[in-house]
Design an enzyme around this catalytic site. Structure first.
Site, PDB file in Angstrom:
ATOM      1  N   ASP A   1      36.052  -2.422  78.764  1.00 16.16           N
ATOM      2  CA  ASP A   1      36.445  -2.671  80.148  1.00 16.16           C
ATOM      3  C   ASP A   1      37.910  -2.299  80.375  1.00 16.16           C
ATOM      4  O   ASP A   1      38.744  -2.475  79.482  1.00 16.16           O
ATOM      5  CB  ASP A   1      36.240  -4.159  80.474  1.00 16.16           C
ATOM      6  CG  ASP A   1      36.209  -4.423  81.971  1.00 16.16           C
ATOM      7  OD1 ASP A   1      36.093  -3.448  82.743  1.00 16.16           O
ATOM      8  OD2 ASP A   1      36.320  -5.595  82.368  1.00 16.16           O
ATOM      9  N   GLY A   2      38.193  -1.806  81.569  1.00 16.03           N
ATOM     10  CA  GLY A   2      39.576  -1.568  81.961  1.00 16.03           C
ATOM     11  C   GLY A   2      39.989  -0.110  82.071  1.00 16.03           C
ATOM     12  O   GLY A   2      41.161   0.173  82.347  1.00 16.03           O
ATOM     13  N   ASN A   3      39.064   0.832  81.893  1.00 15.21           N
ATOM     14  CA  ASN A   3      39.447   2.245  81.986  1.00 15.21           C
ATOM     15  C   ASN A   3      40.005   2.597  83.362  1.00 15.21           C
ATOM     16  O   ASN A   3      41.036   3.279  83.478  1.00 15.21           O
ATOM     17  CB  ASN A   3      38.230   3.141  81.701  1.00 15.21           C
ATOM     18  CG  ASN A   3      37.824   3.142  80.245  1.00 15.21           C
ATOM     19  OD1 ASN A   3      38.627   2.848  79.360  1.00 15.21           O
ATOM     20  ND2 ASN A   3      36.570   3.465  79.979  1.00 15.21           N
ATOM     21  N   ARG A   4      39.343   2.117  84.402  1.00 17.07           N
ATOM     22  CA  ARG A   4      39.777   2.462  85.766  1.00 17.07           C
ATOM     23  C   ARG A   4      41.100   1.789  86.115  1.00 17.07           C
ATOM     24  O   ARG A   4      41.972   2.394  86.734  1.00 17.07           O
ATOM     25  CB  ARG A   4      38.697   2.085  86.771  1.00 17.07           C
ATOM     26  CG  ARG A   4      37.393   2.869  86.589  1.00 17.07           C
ATOM     27  CD  ARG A   4      36.463   2.679  87.754  1.00 17.07           C
ATOM     28  NE  ARG A   4      36.083   1.277  87.935  1.00 17.07           N
ATOM     29  CZ  ARG A   4      35.495   0.811  89.021  1.00 17.07           C
ATOM     30  NH1 ARG A   4      35.252   1.615  90.039  1.00 17.07           N
ATOM     31  NH2 ARG A   4      35.149  -0.459  89.105  1.00 17.07           N
TER      32      ARG A   4
ATOM     33  N   HIS B   1      38.701   7.086  81.832  1.00 17.34           N
ATOM     34  CA  HIS B   1      37.525   7.206  80.969  1.00 17.34           C
ATOM     35  C   HIS B   1      37.801   8.138  79.788  1.00 17.34           C
ATOM     36  O   HIS B   1      37.362   7.871  78.658  1.00 17.34           O
ATOM     37  CB  HIS B   1      36.330   7.718  81.769  1.00 17.34           C
ATOM     38  CG  HIS B   1      35.845   6.753  82.814  1.00 17.34           C
ATOM     39  ND1 HIS B   1      35.593   5.433  82.532  1.00 17.34           N
ATOM     40  CD2 HIS B   1      35.575   6.925  84.137  1.00 17.34           C
ATOM     41  CE1 HIS B   1      35.169   4.822  83.645  1.00 17.34           C
ATOM     42  NE2 HIS B   1      35.162   5.706  84.615  1.00 17.34           N
TER      43      HIS B   1
ATOM     44  N   ASN C   1      26.672   0.167  87.331  1.00 12.72           N
ATOM     45  CA  ASN C   1      27.619   1.272  87.518  1.00 12.72           C
ATOM     46  C   ASN C   1      27.075   2.375  88.428  1.00 12.72           C
ATOM     47  O   ASN C   1      27.855   3.193  88.941  1.00 12.72           O
ATOM     48  CB  ASN C   1      28.012   1.883  86.168  1.00 12.72           C
ATOM     49  CG  ASN C   1      28.877   0.964  85.326  1.00 12.72           C
ATOM     50  OD1 ASN C   1      28.930   1.078  84.112  1.00 12.72           O
ATOM     51  ND2 ASN C   1      29.563   0.025  85.978  1.00 12.72           N
TER      52      ASN C   1
ATOM     53  N   ARG D   1      28.788   2.769  91.836  1.00  8.78           N
ATOM     54  CA  ARG D   1      30.127   3.322  92.000  1.00  8.78           C
ATOM     55  C   ARG D   1      30.063   4.666  92.732  1.00  8.78           C
ATOM     56  O   ARG D   1      29.000   5.286  92.832  1.00  8.78           O
ATOM     57  CB  ARG D   1      30.795   3.489  90.636  1.00  8.78           C
ATOM     58  CG  ARG D   1      31.139   2.171  89.961  1.00  8.78           C
ATOM     59  CD  ARG D   1      31.746   2.395  88.595  1.00  8.78           C
ATOM     60  NE  ARG D   1      32.143   1.138  87.966  1.00  8.78           N
ATOM     61  CZ  ARG D   1      32.613   1.026  86.732  1.00  8.78           C
ATOM     62  NH1 ARG D   1      32.740   2.123  85.989  1.00  8.78           N
ATOM     63  NH2 ARG D   1      32.949  -0.151  86.241  1.00  8.78           N
TER      64      ARG D   1
ATOM     65  N   THR E   1      30.332 -11.955  79.342  1.00  6.03           N
ATOM     66  CA  THR E   1      29.638 -10.966  78.506  1.00  6.03           C
ATOM     67  C   THR E   1      28.765 -10.018  79.314  1.00  6.03           C
ATOM     68  O   THR E   1      28.148  -9.113  78.751  1.00  6.03           O
ATOM     69  CB  THR E   1      28.784 -11.666  77.434  1.00  6.03           C
ATOM     70  OG1 THR E   1      27.869 -12.565  78.071  1.00  6.03           O
ATOM     71  CG2 THR E   1      29.671 -12.436  76.468  1.00  6.03           C
TER      72      THR E   1
ATOM     73  N   GLU F   1      23.899 -16.655  68.580  1.00  8.52           N
ATOM     74  CA  GLU F   1      25.143 -17.394  68.791  1.00  8.52           C
ATOM     75  C   GLU F   1      26.341 -16.580  68.298  1.00  8.52           C
ATOM     76  O   GLU F   1      27.175 -17.036  67.512  1.00  8.52           O
ATOM     77  CB  GLU F   1      25.099 -18.767  68.100  1.00  8.52           C
ATOM     78  CG  GLU F   1      24.005 -19.676  68.638  1.00  8.52           C
ATOM     79  CD  GLU F   1      24.030 -21.060  68.009  1.00  8.52           C
ATOM     80  OE1 GLU F   1      24.921 -21.334  67.200  1.00  8.52           O
ATOM     81  OE2 GLU F   1      23.151 -21.862  68.347  1.00  8.52           O
TER      82      GLU F   1
END
Length: 318
Positions: free
Chosen positions: A33-36, A50, A81, A84, A210, A222
């Protein structure tokens, strides 16, 4: 802090973490997560983020192999996605196609016998991406030393629903009896090839959720979860090792809890359960603090004491 000093501190911390780690999870799953957001912070467009994230992916694959991880699953594209903007997804599809073809022909993939597999509704992807998936899977099908799963058009809830619907259809058709349904019945319908239970989920980018990722194999096992703030392109080996350490602490806590629970039950259970409880205590005894570890004589004494309090019908005697 000056950049050169930051690098020295990070390198020292990485060495410390490496010495602390004594084992590795079998299966690590990563939500990239966090590319954009990384791209926006740099004044760039989403595709640039990306592409930067793809370089991190290659490094993480190497780190996993270095410490003995046997399976890595990357959440590359979710079913959500698709909502988008088309121009952003088209650029991402181009990148996925390119990287799949590169990986399929990469010497390091073949030297390390990495098997590439796609998880998800691949049929929903553009034809060029499907062809790249088929090529990568075909080129690496004979390998089993390391498995790289790429979750594409993936949604964990929909995967479970499809598997359960398939079981229901088989029961209705008389091909499966209700009392024959077991864990393996569902697992065999989730994916074409077996997927190991997930031991550790890593999520970058700061969000602590998650996101419907591998619910059967992670929640059912778990799995330990490590959330961290760096965006995926910024994810470092130090961050990775911190995640592995989280897994180790989780495993240590689990063993200690099992040992304490079994030890507490030793004096108040029936003979068949006593054998199992003693086995658990003996197996995980070393995970308890020294002051809590029972001696072999104490275990034998608990065995005798509990036997005196159990009658022939395996009920506690009056």
């Amino acid at each position: 802090m000056k950049r050169w000093l930051r690098r020295r501190v990070d390198a020292a911390y990485e060495r410390v973490l490496s010495r602390e780690i004594s084992g590795a999870p079998t299966h690590v799953a990563v939500i990239q997560d966090g590319n954009r957001r990384y791209a926006r912070g740099k004044g760039a467009d989403a595709p640039d983020g990306h592409r930067a994230g793809a370089k991190t992916t290659e490094r993480v694959l190497e780190w996993c192999q270095d410490i003995g991880v046997e399976e890595l699953t990357l959440y590359a594209f979710s079913t959500e996605n698709f909502e988008r903007p088309d121009e952003e997804n088209e650029a991402l599809f181009d990148l996925l196609e390119t990287k799949l073809l590169e990986f399929a022909d990469a010497d390091r993939v073949h030297d390390n016998e990495v098997r590439i597999r796609a998880l998800g509704e691949v049929e929903r992807l553009p034809e060029r991406v499907r062809r790249a998936v088929d090529y990568a899977e075909a080129q690496t099908r004979g390998y089993d030393r390391f498995v790289l799963n790429i979750a594409l058009a993936y949604g964990g809830r929909s995967q479970l629903l499809e598997a359960v619907s398939g079981v229901a259809d088989d029961v209705k058709a008389g091909a499966l009896e209700p009392d024959e349904i077991a864990v393996e019945t569902i697992e065999n319908r989730l994916y074409d090839q077996p997927v190991r239970d997930v031991d550790l989920i890593i999520r970058t980018g700061g969000d602590e959720r998650t996101s419907n990722f591998l619910p059967w194999h992670a929640n059912g096992n778990e799995a330990a979860v490590f959330f961290c703030t760096p965006y995926w392109p910024e994810f470092s080996k130090t961050d990775f090792l911190r995640g592995i350490r989280t897994y180790e602490h989780r495993e240590e806590s689990w063993r200690r809890t099992r040992a304490r629970r079994a030890l507490a039950l030793l004096g108040a259970i029936s003979d068949p359960e006593l054998v199992e409880a003693r086995s658990v205590v003996e197996r995980f005894r070393d995970s308890l603090p020294t002051a809590e570890q029972p001696t072999s004589e104490e275990l034998a004494g608990l065995d005798a004491d509990s036997s005196d309090g159990i009658d022939s019908s395996s009920q506690t005697a009056d």
